[in-house]
Structures are given as C-alpha cells and as structure tokens.
Design a protein around this motif. Structure first.
Motif, mmCIF file in Angstrom:
data_model
loop_
_atom_site.group_PDB
_atom_site.id
_atom_site.type_symbol
_atom_site.label_atom_id
_atom_site.label_comp_id
_atom_site.label_asym_id
_atom_site.label_seq_id
_atom_site.Cartn_x
_atom_site.Cartn_y
_atom_site.Cartn_z
ATOM 1 N N VAL A 213 31.779 36.257 32.490
ATOM 2 C CA VAL A 213 30.952 35.686 33.554
ATOM 3 C C VAL A 213 30.619 34.225 33.273
ATOM 4 C CG1 VAL A 213 28.688 35.772 34.676
ATOM 5 C CG2 VAL A 213 29.958 37.886 34.263
ATOM 6 N N ILE A 214 30.090 33.931 32.089
ATOM 7 C CA ILE A 214 29.540 32.618 31.812
ATOM 8 C C ILE A 214 30.593 31.518 31.736
ATOM 9 C CG2 ILE A 214 29.615 32.700 29.282
ATOM 10 C CD1 ILE A 214 26.777 31.550 29.283
ATOM 11 N N THR A 215 31.831 31.909 31.386
ATOM 12 C CA THR A 215 32.885 30.897 31.263
ATOM 13 C C THR A 215 33.650 30.657 32.573
ATOM 14 O OG1 THR A 215 34.422 32.599 30.456
ATOM 15 C CG2 THR A 215 33.230 31.318 28.799
ATOM 16 N N ASP A 216 33.180 31.234 33.654
ATOM 17 C CA ASP A 216 33.851 31.006 34.943
ATOM 18 C C ASP A 216 33.828 29.513 35.264
ATOM 19 O OD1 ASP A 216 34.197 30.773 37.895
ATOM 20 O OD2 ASP A 216 34.334 32.942 37.759
ATOM 21 N N PRO A 217 34.986 28.905 35.531
ATOM 22 C CA PRO A 217 35.029 27.449 35.771
ATOM 23 C C PRO A 217 34.307 27.001 37.037
ATOM 24 C CG PRO A 217 37.173 28.472 36.247
ATOM 25 C CD PRO A 217 36.324 29.529 35.594
ATOM 26 N N ALA A 218 33.909 27.930 37.883
ATOM 27 C CA ALA A 218 33.218 27.546 39.121
ATOM 28 C C ALA A 218 31.777 27.107 38.860
ATOM 29 C CB ALA A 218 33.238 28.706 40.113
ATOM 30 N N PHE A 219 31.244 27.441 37.685
ATOM 31 C CA PHE A 219 29.825 27.146 37.414
ATOM 32 C C PHE A 219 29.663 25.726 36.883
ATOM 33 C CE2 PHE A 219 29.591 31.951 36.531
ATOM 34 C CZ PHE A 219 29.466 32.220 37.887
ATOM 35 N N VAL A 220 29.854 24.767 37.762
ATOM 36 C CA VAL A 220 29.669 23.353 37.427
ATOM 37 C C VAL A 220 28.953 22.681 38.593
ATOM 38 C CG1 VAL A 220 31.672 23.170 35.905
ATOM 39 C CG2 VAL A 220 31.946 22.765 38.344
ATOM 40 N N LEU A 221 28.179 21.645 38.265
ATOM 41 C CA LEU A 221 27.515 20.837 39.293
ATOM 42 C C LEU A 221 28.069 19.416 39.240
ATOM 43 C CD1 LEU A 221 23.802 22.001 38.828
ATOM 44 C CD2 LEU A 221 25.340 22.550 40.732
ATOM 45 N N PRO A 222 28.301 18.808 40.400
ATOM 46 C CA PRO A 222 28.891 17.453 40.420
ATOM 47 C C PRO A 222 27.898 16.414 39.904
ATOM 48 C CG PRO A 222 28.235 18.120 42.615
ATOM 49 C CD PRO A 222 28.040 19.319 41.739
#
Length: 222
Positions: A213-222
């Motif tokens: 879950v935590i390493t999902d690449p979608a969890f980033v903020l610009p």
C-alpha cells in the motif's frame, strides 16, 4: 613729398557697410552654442536612462499550499485501488473524506476501513506529504534506534533511493505469547516527500500488505 601725396594722406576713407551688426552675430552664436550643449546633455541622459534597466517589482515566493480538491480526490481513489490489490477478497471498503488544511500545507490524510477475506474488520490512516513539508515528519535517524523485545522496527531500502521504516509494538498476551500490534509504515523519499500509514483498531495490516500500500507511486503531491 609732393602736394598730391600730402592730400592723399589727409583723405579719410569710410569703410563700406557690412550689412549686419557684429555684436548681434556674436550673441546669436553664443546662444546657439548653449542650445547645442543643452541638447547634447539631454541626449546623453536619455541614452543612459534607456540603457539602465528599470527595477522590476519582486513578488514574494509562493509558500506551500494545501493540496487541491482534485489532488485529494485522486489520492483517495488510488488508496482504494491499492487496498484492493494488497488485500485480495477485501470487501466493505470505506474511504473517509480526505482532509487537508492550511495549518499543514502540502499534506493530506484519508482513512480506510475494510473487512478482509476472512471477515476481520480493520482500518488505518494514510498521510501524504510533499517535499516542502518534510520538516513535519520525525527524522528517519530517530527511528529504529532502540529496537528490542518490546518493539519491532526495520529499515528497508527501496528502489530509487527511498527508505521504508516498518515499526510496531510487541506485547505478550495473558498466555505469554508475543503479539504484534498495529504495524506503522514510514516511507522517506530522496526528495523529502513522505508517506505514512498508521494502524487503527481491528485487524492490522501485515508488513507485506502495508508495504504494497505505502509504496504505491500514486501517493505523491506536486
């Protein structure tokens, strides 16, 4: 000396008229010279003003801001997809309303509640921070410094230079059997951004599930 020569010397010859006043001509020449000097000075000043760049107003640097509603929605949807992949057979998945505020800029949190394939309920909270919000997170150097019998803490290097820290408390039940309670995950990326998963009540995620879950690449903020 003859009488003729004497008479010629006594003759006073008048100068022919010049047709202009020499003093007036001199005055005009002086005035013209002064005007030319003034024009030259103005031209030089104008050139200097043209060559020197005008100071542009400096706008203050924009500080970190809360994630937009679109970004919050994107991460919320990505969390649901990540949970479905990490827990096959999961059902009754409920995602809480994403939260972000100006007190914690470049930061957002969302909760997930679920029932796994064996019917065990569980929940956890996901928090995503941007690179400029790294100061809000406990430095990685302070984690896993005193792992012992009552704690479990490991640092796991990830592809791309990130480091995942998995930490949980360990206690013994009434029969003396060690029980691990609530795995927490801290993902530190090289750019300073972080992702944190903290366990809640009920069935806790396993280390493998939390890692997925935590390493999902979608969890980033610009």
């Amino acid at each position: 000396m003859t009488d003729l020569e004497t008479r010629l010397r006594e003759v006073s010859l008048a100068e022919p008229p010049l047709g202009f006043d020499p003093d007036e001509v001199a005055d005009r020449a002086a005035r013209r010279g002064r005007r030319r000097s003034a024009v030259t000075v103005l031209a030089v000043l104008g050139a200097l003003l043209f060559l020197v760049p005008a100071k542009q107003p400096v706008s203050p640097a924009a500080g970190p801001v809360p994630p937009s509603l679109a970004e919050q929605s994107r991460i919320r949807v990505a969390l649901g997809e990540a949970v479905a992949r990490a827990l096959p057979g999961v059902h009754d998945l409920t995602l809480g309303r994403a939260s972000a505020d100006s007190i914690g800029p470049e930061r957002m949190s969302v909760t997930a509640e679920f029932v796994d394939a064996q019917g065990r309920p569980g929940n956890f909270q996901l928090t995503v921070r941007g690179a400029r919000a790294g100061s809000q997170v406990v430095p990685i150097e302070r984690l896993c410094t005193s792992a012992g019998p009552e704690s479990h803490c490991v640092r796991l290097p990830q592809p791309g230079g990130a480091v995942l820290v998995l930490s949980e408390l360990v206690y013994k039940d009434e029969n003396g059997v060690p029980v691990r309670d609530g795995v927490n995950g801290f993902l530190y990326r090289p750019d300073g951004s972080t992702v944190i998963v903290t366990g809640g009540l009920g069935y806790p995620l396993t280390e493998e599930q939390l890692t997925r879950v935590i390493t999902d690449p979608a969890f980033v903020l610009p």
